[in-house]
Design a protein around this motif. Structure first.
Motif, PDB file in Angstrom:
ATOM      1  N   LEU A   1       1.210  14.065  -7.824  1.00 11.88           N
ATOM      2  CA  LEU A   1       2.552  13.675  -8.239  1.00 11.88           C
ATOM      3  C   LEU A   1       3.582  13.848  -7.132  1.00 11.88           C
ATOM      4  O   LEU A   1       4.550  13.091  -7.055  1.00 11.88           O
ATOM      5  N   GLU A   2       3.383  14.823  -6.268  1.00  9.34           N
ATOM      6  CA  GLU A   2       4.357  15.051  -5.190  1.00  9.34           C
ATOM      7  C   GLU A   2       4.365  13.922  -4.173  1.00  9.34           C
ATOM      8  O   GLU A   2       5.413  13.593  -3.610  1.00  9.34           O
ATOM      9  N   LYS A   3       3.197  13.300  -3.928  1.00 11.24           N
ATOM     10  CA  LYS A   3       3.109  12.276  -2.883  1.00 11.24           C
ATOM     11  C   LYS A   3       3.039  10.855  -3.426  1.00 11.24           C
ATOM     12  O   LYS A   3       3.500   9.924  -2.770  1.00 11.24           O
ATOM     13  N   CYS A   4       2.463  10.677  -4.601  1.00 10.68           N
ATOM     14  CA  CYS A   4       2.322   9.330  -5.169  1.00 10.68           C
ATOM     15  C   CYS A   4       3.540   9.029  -6.032  1.00 10.68           C
ATOM     16  O   CYS A   4       3.485   9.081  -7.267  1.00 10.68           O
ATOM     17  N   ARG A   5       4.630   8.696  -5.391  1.00 11.68           N
ATOM     18  CA  ARG A   5       5.884   8.495  -6.110  1.00 11.68           C
ATOM     19  C   ARG A   5       5.945   7.148  -6.824  1.00 11.68           C
ATOM     20  O   ARG A   5       6.902   6.903  -7.564  1.00 11.68           O
ATOM     21  N   SER A   6       4.957   6.280  -6.609  1.00  8.89           N
ATOM     22  CA  SER A   6       4.945   4.977  -7.280  1.00  8.89           C
ATOM     23  C   SER A   6       4.131   4.988  -8.564  1.00  8.89           C
ATOM     24  O   SER A   6       3.926   3.929  -9.188  1.00  8.89           O
ATOM     25  N   LEU A   7       3.686   6.149  -8.997  1.00  5.62           N
ATOM     26  CA  LEU A   7       2.817   6.264 -10.168  1.00  5.62           C
ATOM     27  C   LEU A   7       3.540   5.746 -11.415  1.00  5.62           C
ATOM     28  O   LEU A   7       4.621   6.217 -11.766  1.00  5.62           O
ATOM     29  N   ARG A   8       2.920   4.760 -12.092  1.00  5.75           N
ATOM     30  CA  ARG A   8       3.498   4.173 -13.302  1.00  5.75           C
ATOM     31  C   ARG A   8       2.762   4.581 -14.565  1.00  5.75           C
ATOM     32  O   ARG A   8       3.368   4.707 -15.624  1.00  5.75           O
ATOM     33  N   LYS A   9       1.448   4.773 -14.475  1.00  5.47           N
ATOM     34  CA  LYS A   9       0.641   5.111 -15.651  1.00  5.47           C
ATOM     35  C   LYS A   9      -0.203   6.339 -15.349  1.00  5.47           C
ATOM     36  O   LYS A   9      -0.929   6.370 -14.349  1.00  5.47           O
TER      37      LYS A   9
END
Length: 512
Positions: free
Chosen positions: A293-301
């Motif tokens: 979550l700290e690095k994957c800021r484009s996470l939608r689902k």
């Protein structure tokens, strides 16, 4: 479901067979072929076959517009293949299925399919145990436009997979389930071959799945990776694939895969990651979730099934609220969030539209009221097997102004009174409660509680397409039709449902 019978001689009405209007004008014959093709595409298998026998024109239009075909992969199918694909010359999706107790088609038949079906782009082999690496090589060599290959319960093993990949330069999607011949690979590995355009890999229930490691790592354009119940240590494979330069992984699905926080930490290097499913991975903890979550800021689902192990707790959930600003869909199964962590999620995930909470022991009325008060963008909500009562559900009478659908299942403290209140206050809200079944179960105190221990996989009809096997559209539509008719209907007949079930239970108790 197979179409082989339609190849033989049939009685076709004469070409001057017309349907006339009341005024005597022939209206149907004036429809262009494109309109007839669109009509045929909306029909089921039986109706479509019947319509093709109306006249010669319809017979030709139906054949030319058919793009999907389902065949029983028997050994004698080889004799009808030329005539079959001479009639259905526009087939792009083909399913060949053989029963587990019967013989399947062999390499010769598969080679003939690849040469005769010239527009083939997607093929699905199920139970084709007679196919070897020879047939797979012919499929890759002659089916030049093949973009998706799916197989299940086949026996061609590593050599067969390499034979396909060495000859399929346009292959984009690969789905493999229960590949029996891979168990004793003798150290052989599956390599990308010439399939440089491979974008999606889905492996399910494969023993010794590590054979696919070089394929996963070597697929430079890989966008979707799904590992479902495949044995082996996947940390090293995921680490190499995620750390590859210009990694473009977009979707990752891990279901009971042997992966730990090491793999999740490596996965955090995929800056384009938007969809992540962590399903019953017992070695994944808060540390791995926080790293992603700290690095994957484009996470939608984000889907997390903790399997009630409590390995993912407050730290991981709070990080969702802290770093999940782009999150639109969140599913928590077997996770026990507190009021503090749910408040963080509701406050931080401003774009959250779909939320499902299943099998949680800590989500009660205060937590649900927090969701109702702070999740302003929420459109769909599912609550299942949680200690929620009418008080919490009634908070949605005014909360979540954009809510379109509310689904409440196996929450025993929720009654029909909460449902009636919501229906009266929010008429446009789609409500799906099972209060009828809950009340019936309360009548019989000796009923088993095993129902509450089921896998909490039934939640919102979310948009993400899970891992499902490729099957013929006609077969799947018929199964869905049968399933939909068996679902219990509520609403006006709720009382009848309650009385009927209660009588059955009382009669069974009286008989014993």
């Amino acid at each position: 479901m197979g179409q082989s019978s339609s190849v033989h001689a049939v009685q076709i009405p004469p070409s001057n067979f017309n349907y006339l209007s009341n005024s005597g004008d022939d209206l149907i014959s004036e429809l262009p072929d494109e309109c007839l093709a669109l009509i045929f595409q909306s029909l089921g298998s039986g109706d479509r076959k019947s319509c093709s026998l109306v006249c010669q024109r319809w017979f030709g239009v139906e054949a030319q517009s058919r793009q999907t075909l389902y065949l029983k992969a028997r050994p004698d199918v080889v004799s009808i293949i030329p005539g079959l694909f001479s009639r259905f010359d526009s087939i792009t999706k083909l399913t060949l299925r053989s029963h587990r107790t019967s013989r399947s088609l062999d390499d010769e038949a598969l080679s003939l399919v690849a040469t005769e079906c010239r527009k083939l782009s997607r093929i699905n082999l199920r139970g084709c145990r007679e196919v070897t690496e020879i047939g797979m090589a012919a499929l890759g060599l002659y089916a030049k436009g093949l973009k998706k290959f799916s197989c299940g319960s086949c026996t061609f093993g590593v050599k067969g997979m390499n034979a396909l990949l060495d000859n399929s330069s346009s292959l984009e999607e690969l789905s493999v389930k229960r590949l029996h011949g891979i168990k004793n690979s003798g150290g052989e590995m599956i390599n990308p071959g010439v399939a440089a355009s491979l974008k999606s890999i889905r492996l399910k229930e494969i023993h010794n799945g590590q054979c696919f490691g070089p394929l996963i790592v070597g697929s430079k354009n890989l966008r979707s990776l799904k590992l479902l119940r495949c044995s082996g240590d996947w940390d090293i494979v995921v680490k190499k694939a995620a750390r590859r330069e210009n990694s473009c992984l977009f979707e990752v699905y891990l279901d009971r895969a042997q992966i730990s926080d090491i793999g999740l930490t490596a996965l955090s290097n995929c800056s384009e990651l938007e969809i992540l499913h962590l399903i019953k991975n017992v070695d994944c903890t808060d540390a791995g979730v926080v790293a992603v979550l700290e690095k994957c800021r484009s996470l939608r689902k984000l889907h997390i099934d903790g399997w009630r192990t409590n390995r993912i707790g407050e730290e991981g959930l709070v990080s969702i609220g802290k770093h999940g600003a782009m999150l639109q869909e969140l599913v928590l199964i077997g996770i026990n969030p507190s009021l503090f962590s749910l408040d963080a999620i509701a406050s931080g995930c401003k774009k959250l539209e779909r939320l499902a909470i299943c099998g949680s022991e800590t989500v009660a009325d205060p937590e649900i009221s927090c969701i109702a008060a702070k999740c302003a963008a929420l459109k769909k909500l599912c609550i299942k097997s949680c200690p929620v009562s009418d008080q919490g559900i009634e908070a949605f009478a005014e909360g979540c102004p954009n809510l379109m659908k509310l689904k409440v299942k196996k929450c025993r403290a929720v009654t029909s009174e909460a449902e009636a209140l919501l229906r009266s206050n929010r008429r446009s809200l789609i409500i799906d409660f099972d209060v009828c079944e809950v009340e019936v179960e309360a009548v019989d105190g000796s009923a088993s509680d095993a129902g509450t221990q089921e896998d909490d996989a039934e939640f919102l009809p979310l948009e993400s397409q899970e891992v499902a096997d490729t099957a013929s559209s006609e077969a799947s539509s018929s199964r869905k039709g049968r399933a939909s008719t068996s679902k219990p209907k509520f609403g006006l007949f709720r009382g009848n449902c309650f009385l009927t079930r209660a009588r059955k239970r009382w009669s069974n108790k009286a008989s014993t």
